[in-house]
Design an enzyme around this catalytic site. Structure first.
Site, PDB file in Angstrom:
ATOM      1  N   ASN A 405      89.646  62.293  57.471  1.00  0.00           N
ATOM      2  CA  ASN A 405      89.109  61.564  58.616  1.00  0.00           C
ATOM      3  C   ASN A 405      90.158  61.417  59.707  1.00  0.00           C
ATOM      4  OD1 ASN A 405      86.854  59.982  59.819  1.00  0.00           O
ATOM      5  ND2 ASN A 405      88.341  58.321  59.718  1.00  0.00           N
ATOM      6  N   ASP A 406      91.159  60.610  59.472  1.00  0.00           N
ATOM      7  CA  ASP A 406      92.140  60.287  60.520  1.00  0.00           C
ATOM      8  C   ASP A 406      92.966  61.488  60.953  1.00  0.00           C
ATOM      9  OD1 ASP A 406      91.324  57.622  60.283  1.00  0.00           O
ATOM     10  OD2 ASP A 406      92.711  57.305  58.622  1.00  0.00           O
ATOM     11  N   ILE A 407      93.303  62.377  60.012  1.00  0.00           N
ATOM     12  CA  ILE A 407      94.219  63.476  60.341  1.00  0.00           C
ATOM     13  C   ILE A 407      93.549  64.589  61.135  1.00  0.00           C
ATOM     14  CG2 ILE A 407      95.676  63.004  58.351  1.00  0.00           C
ATOM     15  CD1 ILE A 407      94.405  65.426  56.969  1.00  0.00           C
ATOM     16  N   SER A 446      89.784  54.144  56.279  1.00  0.00           N
ATOM     17  CA  SER A 446      90.467  53.447  57.374  1.00  0.00           C
ATOM     18  C   SER A 446      89.510  52.679  58.272  1.00  0.00           C
ATOM     19  CB  SER A 446      91.247  54.454  58.227  1.00  0.00           C
ATOM     20  OG  SER A 446      90.352  55.325  58.882  1.00  0.00           O
TER      21      SER A 446
END
Length: 477
Positions: A405-407, A446
């Site tokens: 997700n975040d990366i 997150s």
């Protein structure tokens, strides 16, 4: 055991620990490096046991008990649970530092009382050694005790919070209290004041209060950090546990504990700094728990997530000449690395260029994805770092995101109010097609929305990653 043999054993163990740390920087040497570390710890334990005088039997009994508990935990813990296990172990190091510091102060008081009573000759062990220390040496010992308790208490509670967030027992969202920096500064000044009183021999109550206040600070620091930044937190707490161990080594006059604590502390600090640079974070801000908070409203996301079925994915891969896979924590949870490896093997057998893009903080522990891929026997030469693969993504036909997700979140570049604003990411949206393997439409660990999933060239392949890939393998020959 003769003191010379103990010193020699400690030197040998130190060399093995250094070799272990050096070997872990290379995937092909990592397994041998772990054996270096195991051998070094075995030598250190044996030397310590047989230099302890008459307490050999209870020490061996406690080591056996701890070893049995460690074996049980190691057999039960899955690879996906390693980050929280590491955090839990860090908490034990911190707690040990606190107890050892308090015990050292109690022994110092016993030695002082024996000197006043003229009964110093009746003392034995560590208490007898304290009775012969000079006033300057005792003052230095108080500094060591104070630092060990302060750092140990912060490490203990901070690691517990990190464990809770990683295990999903505590909400991963950053807890931002009003005036939180002022609270931390006031707590730090309070600890320094109590430390000053402790140096003036005000009593053990001062360091007990230091432990309590530092424990609250540790809790507050890590609670203020969001889930997206937890990989850095784990590395940072690793550094804290090392410095706590080093302070304990000074208190116990144990050279090996000083050296190994310094090795762990410095290597953890260096890794934290490297990861901060990889995430475009300020190192000092990490230490103070000052990042991970959103400074304004997030940008609105337009569009919808478009699903794709197995036939569509197979056709997309059949037409592609170049494929880049980006694994994340979702791959670890689904234990899909073997299925990924088989897919890669089949695609390469068809003459397609297949590579992996690994972000420095993919998963919840540095190197997490590399370990999983190595376990699945993915060739090292096709596993590339973010900086190496990003320049090739615009010319890539299909980028496959597996549980990340975040990366891969473009908000890091496009939304200044995002919690991950400024963090370097894998720019998969620049590929011709993006395939995202994801359980559902949730935001993930997150809690950050990802505009990638709504882009026109993105398709969502919903379901458990391993089951989805196994189904796909039936159509990719």
């Amino acid at each position: 055991m003769h003191s010379g043999l103990v010193t020699g054993a400690y030197i040998g163990a130190t060399v093995l620990f250094i070799l272990a740390l050096g070997g872990l920087s290379n995937q092909e040497k990592a397994k041998r490096a772990i054996w270096f570390g195991i051998a070094g710890m075995a030598i250190a334990l044996l030397a310590t046991i047989f230099s302890g005088g008459g307490a050999i039997v209870p020490i061996i009994g406690l080591i056996a008990l701890g070893g049995a508990c460690g074996t049980i935990v190691a057999r039960r813990v899955q690879m996906t649970q390693m980050p929280e296990l590491v955090a839990a172990f860090h908490s034990l190091v911190g707690l040990a530092a606190v107890f050892i510091g308090l015990n050292a102060d109690i022994e110092a008081q016993q030695a002082a009382q024996a000197l006043r009573d003229g009964a110093a000759s009746t003392l034995s062990g560590g208490v007898a050694m304290l009775a012969h220390k000079t006033p300057i040496e005792l003052s230095i010992m108080r500094v060591e005790v104070f630092l060990g308790i302060l750092i140990g208490a912060i490490t203990f509670t901070g690691s517990i919070v990190a464990y809770g967030k990683l295990a999903g027992k505590i909400q991963s969202k950053a807890l931002i209290l009003p005036g939180r920096h002022a609270i931390n500064i006031a707590a730090g000044l309070g600890c320094l004041l109590l430390g000053g009183l402790y140096f003036r021999c005000a009593g053990i109550w001062t360091v007990i209060c230091v432990a309590l206040i530092a424990g609250v600070v540790g809790w507050h620091l890590i609670m203020a950090i969001g889930g997206a930044d937890m990989p850095v937190v784990i590395s940072m707490l690793n550094s804290y546990s090392g410095w706590a161990a080093a302070a304990t080594g000074f208190t116990l006059s144990n050279d090996l504990l000083i050296v190994t604590g310094a090795l762990v502390g410095s290597s953890g600090a260096i890794l934290s700094y490297i990861m901060c640079r990889a995430m475009n974070r300020n190192f000092l801000s990490v230490i103070l728990g000052g990042f991970g908070a959103r400074s304004g409203p997030a940008q609105a996301i337009e569009g919808e997530q478009v699903a794709i079925d197995t036939h569509g994915v197979a056709a997309m891969l059949d037409d592609a000449e170049s494929v880049v896979l980006v694994p994340g924590y979702g791959m670890a949870v689904a234990q899909a690395q073997q299925s990924v490896s088989e897919l890669v093997r089949r695609l390469r057998a068809k003459g397609k260029q297949v590579r992996f893009g690994i972000h420095p903080v993919a998963g919840r522990l540095p190197g997490h994805m590399n370990v999983l891929l190595a376990e699945a026997k993915v060739p090292y030469d096709i596993v590339l770092e973010m900086d190496e693969i990003n320049q090739d993504l615009p010319s890539t036909d299909v980028a496959i995101v597996i549980g990340s997700n975040d990366i891969v979140n473009p908000a890091a570049q496009d939304d200044p109010h995002s919690p991950i604003a400024g963090m370097p990411v894998l720019e998969v949206w620049k590929a011709k097609h993006v395939l995202v393997l994801k359980r559902g439409q949730g935001t993930g660990y997150s809690g950050i929305e990802n505009p990638l999933f709504y882009k026109e060239n993105a398709r969502m392949f919903y379901g458990d990653a391993r089951k989805s890939l196994d189904e796909l393998l039936t159509q990719v020959h």
